[in-house]
Design an enzyme around this catalytic site. Structure first.
Site, mmCIF file in Angstrom:
data_model
loop_
_atom_site.group_PDB
_atom_site.id
_atom_site.type_symbol
_atom_site.label_atom_id
_atom_site.label_comp_id
_atom_site.label_asym_id
_atom_site.label_seq_id
_atom_site.Cartn_x
_atom_site.Cartn_y
_atom_site.Cartn_z
ATOM 1 N N CYS A 154 -34.284 -58.067 63.046
ATOM 2 C CA CYS A 154 -35.609 -57.713 62.536
ATOM 3 C C CYS A 154 -36.152 -58.987 61.896
ATOM 4 O O CYS A 154 -35.642 -60.081 62.174
ATOM 5 C CB CYS A 154 -35.584 -56.495 61.611
ATOM 6 S SG CYS A 154 -34.799 -56.699 59.998
ATOM 7 N N HIS A 197 -12.201 -60.866 57.538
ATOM 8 C CA HIS A 197 -11.815 -60.141 56.320
ATOM 9 C C HIS A 197 -12.418 -58.735 56.225
ATOM 10 O O HIS A 197 -11.781 -57.837 55.688
ATOM 11 C CB HIS A 197 -12.262 -60.932 55.070
ATOM 12 C CG HIS A 197 -11.494 -62.197 54.876
ATOM 13 N ND1 HIS A 197 -11.569 -62.937 53.720
ATOM 14 C CD2 HIS A 197 -10.616 -62.850 55.687
ATOM 15 C CE1 HIS A 197 -10.779 -64.016 53.835
ATOM 16 N NE2 HIS A 197 -10.203 -63.983 55.016
HETATM 17 C C1 RB5 Z 1 -41.481 -55.846 59.752
HETATM 18 O O1 RB5 Z 1 -42.700 -56.359 59.322
HETATM 19 C C2 RB5 Z 1 -40.377 -56.308 58.810
HETATM 20 O O2 RB5 Z 1 -40.492 -55.642 57.602
HETATM 21 C C3 RB5 Z 1 -39.026 -56.081 59.442
HETATM 22 O O3 RB5 Z 1 -38.928 -56.785 60.630
HETATM 23 C C4 RB5 Z 1 -37.806 -56.506 58.638
HETATM 24 O O4 RB5 Z 1 -37.915 -57.814 58.192
HETATM 25 C C5 RB5 Z 1 -37.374 -55.586 57.583
HETATM 26 O O5 RB5 Z 1 -36.389 -55.802 56.885
#
Ligand code: RB5
Length: 144
Positions: free
Chosen positions: A65, A98
């Protein structure tokens, strides 16, 4: 080795080249999406990858993400999942040796592609040492 991968719309930008990298290295890759940059919610994909590991559809998982944080928190709400966010290879290696981490989470806004490849490679090539670490890893789930 089977690797399940997943991402949100921000992580998609890193998931795609890493997927290609894994396939070239001979890994069997299961891609749970998302499949484009249209806005989605990261918990959906954190859970899909976590569930695939719990059901033994894959050995290890990779999540992506923006920071690697939200999607790893979501995955970690599933019992038996030990997801780690890493932006350097040392922690990635030790998290396998670990902590027996079974998901590596990367931030597409944090690490560049070459560093991400090095982290992924290091993590996949490391293995759990067991021994004194096994007892502690067991305690993680016992306390849930
Ligand atoms: C999306 O904008 C963003 O919040 C997501 O990709 C991530 O970084 C969340 O932890």
């Amino acid at each position: 080795m089977k690797i399940v991968i997943g991402c949100d719309h921000v992580g998609f930008l890193l998931k795609e080249p890493i997927k290609e990298f894994l396939i070239k290295k001979g890994y069997d890759v299961i891609d749970k999406g998302t499949y484009n940059t249209e806005r989605v919610d990261y918990p959906t994909y954190g859970n899909l990858v976590a569930k695939a590991i719990i059901k033994n559809e894959a050995d290890l998982g990779l999540l992506f993400c923006g920071t690697g944080v939200g999607i790893s928190i979501s995955a970690n709400r599933n019992k038996g999942i030990r997801a780690v966010v890493c932006s350097e290879p040392y922690s990635a290696k030790l998290s396998r040796e670990h902590n027996n981490s079974n998901i590596l989470s990367l931030g597409s806004r944090v690490v560049g592609l070459d560093l991400a490849k090095l982290i992924v490679e290091t993590w996949l090539e490391a293995s759990f040492e067991g021994g004194r670490h096994q007892k502690r890893v067991n305690q993680i789930d016992e306390k849930l």
